[in-house]
Design an enzyme around this catalytic site. Structure first.
Site, mmCIF file in Angstrom:
data_model
loop_
_atom_site.group_PDB
_atom_site.id
_atom_site.type_symbol
_atom_site.label_atom_id
_atom_site.label_comp_id
_atom_site.label_asym_id
_atom_site.label_seq_id
_atom_site.Cartn_x
_atom_site.Cartn_y
_atom_site.Cartn_z
ATOM 1 N N THR A 7 0.853 -1.187 0.000
ATOM 2 C CA THR A 7 0.000 0.000 0.000
ATOM 3 C C THR A 7 0.888 1.237 0.000
ATOM 4 O O THR A 7 1.622 1.475 0.971
ATOM 5 C CB THR A 7 -0.903 0.026 1.245
ATOM 6 O OG1 THR A 7 -1.655 -1.189 1.295
ATOM 7 C CG2 THR A 7 -1.859 1.215 1.206
ATOM 8 N N LYS B 56 -7.429 1.904 -2.794
ATOM 9 C CA LYS B 56 -6.966 1.375 -1.493
ATOM 10 C C LYS B 56 -7.054 2.464 -0.409
ATOM 11 O O LYS B 56 -7.339 2.179 0.759
ATOM 12 C CB LYS B 56 -5.537 0.848 -1.634
ATOM 13 C CG LYS B 56 -4.896 0.355 -0.365
ATOM 14 C CD LYS B 56 -5.433 -0.965 0.163
ATOM 15 C CE LYS B 56 -4.848 -1.249 1.532
ATOM 16 N NZ LYS B 56 -4.874 -2.599 1.972
ATOM 17 N N LYS C 193 1.021 5.002 8.182
ATOM 18 C CA LYS C 193 1.624 5.327 6.878
ATOM 19 C C LYS C 193 0.526 5.505 5.819
ATOM 20 O O LYS C 193 0.522 6.470 5.051
ATOM 21 C CB LYS C 193 2.598 4.194 6.508
ATOM 22 C CG LYS C 193 3.183 4.178 5.136
ATOM 23 C CD LYS C 193 2.664 3.099 4.202
ATOM 24 C CE LYS C 193 2.455 1.706 4.661
ATOM 25 N NZ LYS C 193 1.764 0.810 3.762
HETATM 26 P P1 NAP Z 1 5.406 -6.740 7.330
HETATM 27 O O1 NAP Z 1 4.912 -7.999 7.928
HETATM 28 O O2 NAP Z 1 5.990 -5.697 8.197
HETATM 29 O O3 NAP Z 1 6.476 -7.140 6.184
HETATM 30 C C1 NAP Z 1 7.140 -6.157 5.442
HETATM 31 C C2 NAP Z 1 7.980 -6.851 4.375
HETATM 32 O O4 NAP Z 1 8.620 -5.837 3.582
HETATM 33 C C3 NAP Z 1 9.108 -7.701 4.973
HETATM 34 O O5 NAP Z 1 9.316 -8.810 4.124
HETATM 35 C C4 NAP Z 1 10.301 -6.738 4.922
HETATM 36 O O6 NAP Z 1 11.557 -7.389 4.887
HETATM 37 C C5 NAP Z 1 10.026 -6.060 3.588
HETATM 38 N N1 NAP Z 1 10.721 -4.770 3.427
HETATM 39 C C6 NAP Z 1 10.453 -3.615 4.069
HETATM 40 N N2 NAP Z 1 11.267 -2.645 3.642
HETATM 41 C C7 NAP Z 1 12.074 -3.190 2.698
HETATM 42 C C8 NAP Z 1 13.125 -2.700 1.868
HETATM 43 N N3 NAP Z 1 13.531 -1.427 1.930
HETATM 44 N N4 NAP Z 1 13.714 -3.559 1.032
HETATM 45 C C9 NAP Z 1 13.318 -4.833 0.956
HETATM 46 N N5 NAP Z 1 12.346 -5.371 1.697
HETATM 47 C C10 NAP Z 1 11.719 -4.555 2.556
HETATM 48 O O7 NAP Z 1 4.265 -5.995 6.496
HETATM 49 P P2 NAP Z 1 2.941 -6.621 5.835
HETATM 50 O O8 NAP Z 1 1.859 -6.590 6.834
HETATM 51 O O9 NAP Z 1 3.290 -7.866 5.098
HETATM 52 O O10 NAP Z 1 2.602 -5.442 4.790
HETATM 53 C C11 NAP Z 1 3.277 -5.314 3.548
HETATM 54 C C12 NAP Z 1 2.541 -4.278 2.708
HETATM 55 O O11 NAP Z 1 1.190 -4.710 2.497
HETATM 56 C C13 NAP Z 1 2.459 -2.889 3.360
HETATM 57 O O12 NAP Z 1 2.532 -1.886 2.372
HETATM 58 C C14 NAP Z 1 1.079 -2.918 4.012
HETATM 59 O O13 NAP Z 1 0.559 -1.613 4.215
HETATM 60 C C15 NAP Z 1 0.277 -3.735 3.018
HETATM 61 N N6 NAP Z 1 -0.893 -4.452 3.549
HETATM 62 C C16 NAP Z 1 -0.846 -5.079 4.764
HETATM 63 C C17 NAP Z 1 -1.986 -5.755 5.205
HETATM 64 C C18 NAP Z 1 -2.009 -6.477 6.541
HETATM 65 O O14 NAP Z 1 -3.117 -6.784 7.037
HETATM 66 N N7 NAP Z 1 -0.881 -6.805 7.146
HETATM 67 C C19 NAP Z 1 -3.133 -5.794 4.423
HETATM 68 C C20 NAP Z 1 -3.110 -5.191 3.180
HETATM 69 C C21 NAP Z 1 -1.989 -4.517 2.752
HETATM 70 P P3 NAP Z 1 12.256 -7.874 6.269
HETATM 71 O O15 NAP Z 1 11.700 -9.221 6.572
HETATM 72 O O16 NAP Z 1 13.705 -7.886 5.950
HETATM 73 O O17 NAP Z 1 11.912 -6.850 7.332
#
Ligand code: NAP
Length: 285
Positions: free
Chosen positions: A93, A168, A236
């Site tokens: 997102t 979104k 964010k």
């Molecule tokens: P998360 O569990 O915090 O995982 C974040 C992922 O991004 C991890 O694999 C992290 O790697 C990687 N990452 C972050 N910064 C990076 C960089 N500079 N270079 C390479 N890899 C990087 O987050 P999430 O919940 O999966 O969310 C991911 C995205 O989907 C976000 O934009 C979020 O807003 C969106 N989203 C989340 C949900 C939800 O319910 N969780 C629902 C819809 C959309 P590391 O393992 O090395 O930290």
């Protein structure tokens, strides 16, 4: 299509697993390699050393990282090795402007970009039931649809590049209100001395039914908030929504602003990595 996933957090890992079950997963990469090793071992797919290596190996590249700058960093790396006509699907997102920048970067390499944010929580990622809102060329989406079916229950083409992210933003404003309202209502019910299991059971069958009540009331009532969707990430998103509102001349977004204020308080108190349902912490008397 030979498919790779970049970013194996709460969302990306579930998506990768479902792509594997459907026979599409070819390669994985995660910044913290140790978090990818389990999944790579279980699925027996290629665990790449870099996003560049993954991009060179795949026809469809799914990105799921945290913030705008992370997406642009990944897209710049992908652009150095991506094949002509490959498709990059960003499920993170971020802002519509970031989506447009990413599309411009990839256009120079004759690869394609779709902004494909998703909704449905980490449960939706695990169960393959995400709702996906898509910006970009519909003909390119049609090429990717069969593969994306493995991680979604619905895919809707919204319009040109950036419109998936704008959609979104609508979703995230609704979610802000839902988390706030459910937390306030459950706190009220608790203070009234009601049996909250019975309350949630009956209320979730009526007009007040919603995803947060179904999936996060137990977090609130047990005062335990495993992520989920982190407070830092929703803040964010709401910053993006607020900036878009300003750009459109909308001055009054009281629910969004109130939620942002609550999230800032939670982050100050050290709860930024908890699930957003921890907003309930601020509602208890
Ligand atoms: P998360 O569990 O915090 O995982 C974040 C992922 O991004 C991890 O694999 C992290 O790697 C990687 N990452 C972050 N910064 C990076 C960089 N500079 N270079 C390479 N890899 C990087 O987050 P999430 O919940 O999966 O969310 C991911 C995205 O989907 C976000 O934009 C979020 O807003 C969106 N989203 C989340 C949900 C939800 O319910 N969780 C629902 C819809 C959309 P590391 O393992 O090395 O930290």
């Amino acid at each position: 299509m030979k498919t790779g996933v970049i970013g194996l957090g709460a969302m990306g890992a579930g998506m990768a697993n479902n792509l594997h079950k459907a026979g599409h997963l070819h390669a994985l990469w995660n910044r913290t390699r140790s978090k990818a090793e389990d999944l790579a071992g279980k699925t027996n797919v290629l665990l790449c050393d870099s996003p560049e290596q993954l991009a060179g190996e795949c026809e469809l590249i799914i990105v799921c990282v945290s913030k705008d700058e992370d997406v642009l960093e990944m897209v710049n790396k992908i652009a150095s090795t991506v094949s002509k006509d490959a498709i990059v699907v960003d499920t993170s997102t971020v802002s519509s402007d970031t989506a447009k920048q990413a599309a411009d970067i990839l256009q120079k390499t004759n690869a394609h970009f779709l902004d494909c944010p998703v909704s449905g929580g980490s449960e939706g990622a695990v169960n393959g039931t995400l709702a996906m809102m898509v910006g970009g060329d519909e003909a390119i989406l049609d090429r990717a649809r069969d593969t994306l079916d493995a991680i979604t229950k619905s895919i809707v083409h919204i319009g040109p590049t950036g419109s998936g992210q704008a959609c979104k933003a609508v979703n995230q404003i609704i979610c802000a209100g839902l988390y706030e309202t459910v937390a306030e209502a459950l706190s009220f019910g608790k203070a009234a001395g009601l049996d909250m299991e019975k309350v949630v059971d009956v209320v979730s069958g009526g007009a007040a039914a919603n995803w947060v009540l179904d999936n996060r009331s137990s977090f609130m009532l047990n005062n335990n908030y495993p992520p989920g969707f982190k407070v830092n990430l929703h803040l964010k998103d709401l910053n993006i929504c607020q900036q878009m509102a300003k750009d459109m001349g909308i001055e009054n977004m009281p629910i969004t602003e109130h939620t942002m204020h609550d999230y800032e308080k939670l982050i100050e108190q050290g709860f930024g990595e908890e699930d957003v349902s921890s907003v309930f912490r601020l509602k208890q008397s």
